[in-house]
Design a protein around this motif. Structure first.
Motif, PDB file in Angstrom:
ATOM      1  N   GLN A  62      -7.444  -5.122   3.355  1.00 43.69           N
ATOM      2  CA  GLN A  62      -6.820  -6.330   2.811  1.00 43.69           C
ATOM      3  C   GLN A  62      -5.714  -6.847   3.734  1.00 43.69           C
ATOM      4  O   GLN A  62      -4.994  -7.778   3.391  1.00 43.69           O
ATOM      5  CB  GLN A  62      -6.241  -6.052   1.417  1.00 43.69           C
ATOM      6  CG  GLN A  62      -7.282  -5.726   0.384  1.00 43.69           C
ATOM      7  CD  GLN A  62      -6.667  -5.355  -0.961  1.00 43.69           C
ATOM      8  OE1 GLN A  62      -5.473  -5.504  -1.207  1.00 43.69           O
ATOM      9  NE2 GLN A  62      -7.515  -4.870  -1.847  1.00 43.69           N
ATOM     10  N   ASN A  63      -5.561  -6.197   4.893  1.00 48.02           N
ATOM     11  CA  ASN A  63      -4.527  -6.539   5.877  1.00 48.02           C
ATOM     12  C   ASN A  63      -3.120  -6.507   5.265  1.00 48.02           C
ATOM     13  O   ASN A  63      -2.292  -7.370   5.518  1.00 48.02           O
ATOM     14  CB  ASN A  63      -4.790  -7.900   6.534  1.00 48.02           C
ATOM     15  CG  ASN A  63      -3.983  -8.061   7.808  1.00 48.02           C
ATOM     16  OD1 ASN A  63      -3.671  -7.091   8.483  1.00 48.02           O
ATOM     17  ND2 ASN A  63      -3.620  -9.287   8.126  1.00 48.02           N
ATOM     18  N   ARG A  64      -2.893  -5.461   4.469  1.00 45.86           N
ATOM     19  CA  ARG A  64      -1.591  -5.266   3.829  1.00 45.86           C
ATOM     20  C   ARG A  64      -0.954  -3.996   4.365  1.00 45.86           C
ATOM     21  O   ARG A  64      -1.662  -3.085   4.796  1.00 45.86           O
ATOM     22  CB  ARG A  64      -1.763  -5.141   2.313  1.00 45.86           C
ATOM     23  CG  ARG A  64      -2.247  -6.430   1.667  1.00 45.86           C
ATOM     24  CD  ARG A  64      -2.707  -6.239   0.247  1.00 45.86           C
ATOM     25  NE  ARG A  64      -1.690  -5.657  -0.619  1.00 45.86           N
ATOM     26  CZ  ARG A  64      -1.980  -5.192  -1.849  1.00 45.86           C
ATOM     27  NH1 ARG A  64      -3.211  -5.248  -2.334  1.00 45.86           N
ATOM     28  NH2 ARG A  64      -1.021  -4.677  -2.587  1.00 45.86           N
ATOM     29  N   PRO A  65       0.366  -3.895   4.335  1.00 41.36           N
ATOM     30  CA  PRO A  65       1.011  -2.646   4.739  1.00 41.36           C
ATOM     31  C   PRO A  65       0.490  -1.486   3.885  1.00 41.36           C
ATOM     32  O   PRO A  65       0.233  -1.657   2.692  1.00 41.36           O
ATOM     33  CB  PRO A  65       2.500  -2.893   4.468  1.00 41.36           C
ATOM     34  CG  PRO A  65       2.647  -4.370   4.384  1.00 41.36           C
ATOM     35  CD  PRO A  65       1.333  -4.904   3.897  1.00 41.36           C
ATOM     36  N   TRP A  66       0.375  -0.316   4.483  1.00 37.36           N
ATOM     37  CA  TRP A  66      -0.214   0.822   3.765  1.00 37.36           C
ATOM     38  C   TRP A  66       0.593   1.182   2.520  1.00 37.36           C
ATOM     39  O   TRP A  66       0.040   1.644   1.531  1.00 37.36           O
ATOM     40  CB  TRP A  66      -0.346   2.045   4.687  1.00 37.36           C
ATOM     41  CG  TRP A  66       0.967   2.687   5.016  1.00 37.36           C
ATOM     42  CD1 TRP A  66       1.770   2.407   6.086  1.00 37.36           C
ATOM     43  CD2 TRP A  66       1.634   3.699   4.274  1.00 37.36           C
ATOM     44  NE1 TRP A  66       2.906   3.184   6.040  1.00 37.36           N
ATOM     45  CE2 TRP A  66       2.850   3.988   4.941  1.00 37.36           C
ATOM     46  CE3 TRP A  66       1.338   4.392   3.107  1.00 37.36           C
ATOM     47  CZ2 TRP A  66       3.754   4.938   4.489  1.00 37.36           C
ATOM     48  CZ3 TRP A  66       2.243   5.340   2.652  1.00 37.36           C
ATOM     49  CH2 TRP A  66       3.422   5.606   3.346  1.00 37.36           C
TER      50      TRP A  66
END
Length: 109
Positions: A62-66
């Motif tokens: 989702q191209n979000r920070p882990w």
């Protein structure tokens, strides 16, 4: 030319190696499979289940920070993880069976 799995945010060389071992050769292949199917394939190839790796994969795709996964979302992902683990991980499979799966003797999930 295929894009390396490690080019996806949050996914490094260790995750890329696990994907390669599970027959997921590229970022494109990983995205096409999606988080749940890819994680099931990783478990089927012999990777031990680990919730953090699962939700890092979900966040990465989702191209979000882990570490962006919190509260209700994390609880929902835990339920998905548990369901995948039940159907895709067999702690009793020995190393020989895992190797046979990796070379394609048995059908992939």
């Amino acid at each position: 030319m295929a894009t390396p799995v490690s080019s996806i945010r949050n996914l490094g060389p260790a995750f890329e190696a696990a994907c390669t071992g599970a027959g997921i050769p590229s970022a494109e292949a990983l995205r096409k499979l999606g988080a749940d199917a890819a994680y099931a394939r990783l478990l089927h190839s012999g990777m031990k289940p680990h919730f953090v790796w699962y939700y890092v994969l979900v966040m990465a795709l989702q191209n979000r920070p882990w570490n962006d996964c919190k509260d209700a979302e994390k609880k929902a992902l835990r339920k998905r993880f548990d369901a995948i683990k039940v159907t895709s991980f067999d702690a009793d499979r020995d190393a020989f069976e895992q190797m046979m799966d990796q070379i394609g003797v048995r059908p992939a999930v």
